[in-house]
Design a protein around this motif. Structure first.
Motif, PDB file in Angstrom:
ATOM      1  N   PHE A 308      -4.554  -2.936   8.796  1.00 32.63           N
ATOM      2  CA  PHE A 308      -4.178  -3.242   7.425  1.00 32.63           C
ATOM      3  C   PHE A 308      -2.658  -3.105   7.337  1.00 32.63           C
ATOM      4  O   PHE A 308      -2.128  -2.001   7.320  1.00 32.63           O
ATOM      5  CB  PHE A 308      -4.859  -2.292   6.445  1.00 32.63           C
ATOM      6  N   GLN A 309      -1.970  -4.237   7.341  1.00 27.84           N
ATOM      7  CA  GLN A 309      -0.507  -4.261   7.275  1.00 27.84           C
ATOM      8  C   GLN A 309      -0.114  -4.211   5.803  1.00 27.84           C
ATOM      9  O   GLN A 309      -0.151  -5.214   5.098  1.00 27.84           O
ATOM     10  CB  GLN A 309       0.013  -5.543   7.923  1.00 27.84           C
ATOM     11  N   GLY A 310       0.228  -3.017   5.325  1.00 31.35           N
ATOM     12  CA  GLY A 310       0.387  -2.854   3.894  1.00 31.35           C
ATOM     13  C   GLY A 310      -0.958  -3.032   3.218  1.00 31.35           C
ATOM     14  O   GLY A 310      -1.936  -2.398   3.578  1.00 31.35           O
ATOM     15  N   GLU A 311      -1.030  -3.952   2.266  1.00 30.06           N
ATOM     16  CA  GLU A 311      -2.289  -4.221   1.575  1.00 30.06           C
ATOM     17  C   GLU A 311      -3.091  -5.336   2.240  1.00 30.06           C
ATOM     18  O   GLU A 311      -4.221  -5.620   1.833  1.00 30.06           O
ATOM     19  CB  GLU A 311      -2.010  -4.620   0.115  1.00 30.06           C
ATOM     20  N   THR A 312      -2.535  -5.975   3.258  1.00 33.25           N
ATOM     21  CA  THR A 312      -3.159  -7.139   3.875  1.00 33.25           C
ATOM     22  C   THR A 312      -3.965  -6.764   5.105  1.00 33.25           C
ATOM     23  O   THR A 312      -3.446  -6.133   6.029  1.00 33.25           O
ATOM     24  CB  THR A 312      -2.095  -8.176   4.273  1.00 33.25           C
ATOM     25  N   GLN A 313      -5.234  -7.149   5.130  1.00 34.73           N
ATOM     26  CA  GLN A 313      -6.073  -6.924   6.297  1.00 34.73           C
ATOM     27  C   GLN A 313      -5.850  -8.043   7.300  1.00 34.73           C
ATOM     28  O   GLN A 313      -6.059  -9.216   7.007  1.00 34.73           O
ATOM     29  CB  GLN A 313      -7.547  -6.856   5.917  1.00 34.73           C
ATOM     30  N   MET A 314      -5.437  -7.668   8.523  1.00 37.53           N
ATOM     31  CA  MET A 314      -5.220  -8.636   9.585  1.00 37.53           C
ATOM     32  C   MET A 314      -6.548  -8.901  10.305  1.00 37.53           C
ATOM     33  O   MET A 314      -7.473  -8.091  10.254  1.00 37.53           O
ATOM     34  CB  MET A 314      -4.177  -8.108  10.569  1.00 37.53           C
ATOM     35  N   PRO A 315      -6.654 -10.035  11.007  1.00 41.45           N
ATOM     36  CA  PRO A 315      -7.891 -10.314  11.752  1.00 41.45           C
ATOM     37  C   PRO A 315      -8.164  -9.244  12.811  1.00 41.45           C
ATOM     38  O   PRO A 315      -7.249  -8.733  13.451  1.00 41.45           O
ATOM     39  CB  PRO A 315      -7.598 -11.675  12.408  1.00 41.45           C
TER      40      PRO A 315
END
Length: 524
Positions: A308-315
């Motif tokens: 989770f890069q900040g609030e963004t979930q990466m694949p």
């Protein structure tokens, strides 16, 4: 009876364990939603290895939370088992008694949290209380154990956890934070004393205390979460799943052996990593982020890694965790690093000092605001403000040969709490000779103002700071964090465009750097 005190806490909104989830940064209470994510990960792995079987429908599986606080893990496990075992054990009270007496166990970390955990699990602070949903216990503790444990003082510190004796050698009525699970050299024998000699757990899960406070403060306090992980692995459970700070991936005093064992063992099946603590634990924040892992004793292979890069979930990607001496959190950055390392260039850390380069701490103030003949400049910070004082050259005890070098002073610490895009490092200062600094700074040293300006331009590039970020997982930015940054020729002004071309970055890699690192305006 159970209808009067439902595990589902029907009609109660909000869930009390959600309300207390954010009380502490050190001994962090786990929100129910997060605990259930961990249980989902466990259940998926169990099903994958058991032809789709439901772990919550297995009446023989034993669970241990060896550092329970709110009791959230125990409660959520019990709720799932109550639903999953309905076919095998149709009678509700019989089913509840079997789960609570034979399958779900905990060790409280303090007397207060043991009462809270029993309240969450048994709906009563006493397992035999009037409102307890359990009828199969003969003692008030049930299977949530707590008794005061004493530290093993070896001089000024505890031999097990490193707690300072001056702070934690306390009267019996005060909590001494001597956690039972890590205050023993034979954990299997200790567990036998608590729950029975033949006790073998299939799953150990929870959120341990992170550090023993009372050291120098903040990040200098002694980390202890790895001690809980190591002790859990000594119990030979099939699965171990824990919430721990992510800083072990790339740093931490005394973490080298732990990191090597965890990264190279091949048993970490899942790793879910949050660069920003508050993404996982709303209202709680510290540098470096947090993660949970699923360790599978029978599994060997690549890890399924979710960032989770900040609030963004990466694949989710499959990663070999031990490719480097530390773990690089974003797999796109690995390709960039490989290109840099393949050139075999010397590291810029060769011209960078380490902490307290002139043997003066950050709070050193034995200097004057006024200059006298023969004085040298000293750069320092005072309550976050950068200032310059003056002192005698002869008082410098360490690295006196660097007084007359040109210097690029860089802050020893810079924190952003997982912000994306990140600055990574604090803004530098060019200091001409003769000069020194307090421990608020490290510095690059060179022979001329032209070289200093060239290094300054390099430091300000996103490329430079990306390479530092791969090793810098907390606010500290000491010399080892710069070891993957290559030296350049100091006869020009460096730009990201020139560095992207030199190291052959692809368009996708360039876009990645531009996305995760923000510009640094020198002099602004």
């Amino acid at each position: 009876m159970i209808e009067q005190a439902s595990f589902a806490l029907r009609g109660r909104n909000p869930d009390v364990l959600t309300c207390i989830a954010n009380l502490s940064n050190d001994e962090v209470f786990t929100p129910p939603e997060f605990a259930n994510r961990m249980l989902d990960t466990l259940a998926e792995a169990w099903a994958a290895d058991n032809e789709g079987a439901n772990i919550w429908a297995d009446s023989s599986v034993r669970f241990l939370d060896p550092f329970t606080k709110s009791g959230v893990f125990l409660r959520e496990i019990a709720k799932r088992l109550i639903a999953g075992l309905e076919t095998e054990i149709p009678d509700l009270q019989t089913r509840v008694d079997h789960i609570l007496t034979q399958q779900v166990f905990g060790i409280g970390i303090t007397r207060l949290t043991s009462l809270l955990a029993r309240r969450s699990l048994y709906c009563s602070k006493h397992a035999t209380g009037e409102h307890s949903v359990a009828t199969g216990f003969a003692n008030d503790d049930g299977n949530v154990w707590f008794e005061r444990t004493e530290h093993d003082w070896d001089g000024a510190k505890c031999s097990f956890c490193g707690a300072p004796r001056a702070l934690f050698d306390r009267e019996p009525e005060l909590e001494n934070h001597a956690y039972a699970f890590i205050h023993t050299s034979d954990i299997k024998a200790r567990i036998g004393e608590l729950f029975g000699a033949d006790m073998q757990f299939d799953v150990i899960i929870g959120n341990p205390p992170y550090q023993m406070t009372g050291g120098a403060g903040g990040s200098s306090d002694s980390s202890i979460y790895h001690l809980f992980v190591e002790q859990a692995l000594n119990l030979d459970a099939r699965f171990v799943s824990m919430v721990i700070p992510s800083r072990w991936l790339a740093g931490g005093r005394g973490m080298d052996d732990f990191r090597s064992k965890m990264l190279n063992g091949g048993h970490i099946r899942h790793l879910i990593d949050y660069t920003k603590m508050s993404t996982a634990f709303p209202g709680v924040d510290f540098e470096g982020g947090v993660q949970y892992f699923l360790y599978d004793q029978k599994y060997e292979g690549p890890c399924e890694y979710t960032l989770f890069q900040g609030e963004t979930q990466m694949p989710t990607v499959k990663r070999e965790l031990g490719a480097y001496d530390i773990f690089i959190r974003d797999h796109v950055a690995v390709g960039i690093l490989d290109k840099v390392i393949s050139r075999g260039e010397p590291s810029i850390s060769d011209i960078l000092t380490n902490r307290e380069p002139f043997k003066m701490e950050s709070n050193f103030r034995d200097f004057s605001k006024d200059t006298k003949a023969g004085d040298i400049s000293i750069y320092y910070t005072d309550k976050g403000n950068r200032s310059v004082g003056y002192m005698a050259r002869g008082s410098i005890e360490k690295n006196a040969h660097l007084i007359d070098n040109w210097k690029i002073l860089v802050p020893k610490a810079y924190g952003e709490r997982g912000a994306i895009p990140a600055m990574v490092l604090g803004k530098p200062i060019v200091a001409g000779p003769p000069s020194v600094c307090t421990g608020s700074y490290l510095f690059f040293f060179c022979d001329s103002e032209e070289e200093a300006k060239s290094i300054l331009s390099y430091y300000s590039t996103k490329f430079f700071r990306l390479l530092v970020s791969l090793r810098k997982i907390t606010q500290d930015a000491f010399r080892p964090m710069y070891s993957w940054v290559p030296q350049q020729c100091w006869d020009r002004e460096w730009t990201d465009a020139a560095l992207y071309e030199k190291y052959g970055l692809t368009e996708a890699e360039i876009e990645y750097v531009e996305t995760v690192i923000r510009p640094m305006e020198i002099g602004a």
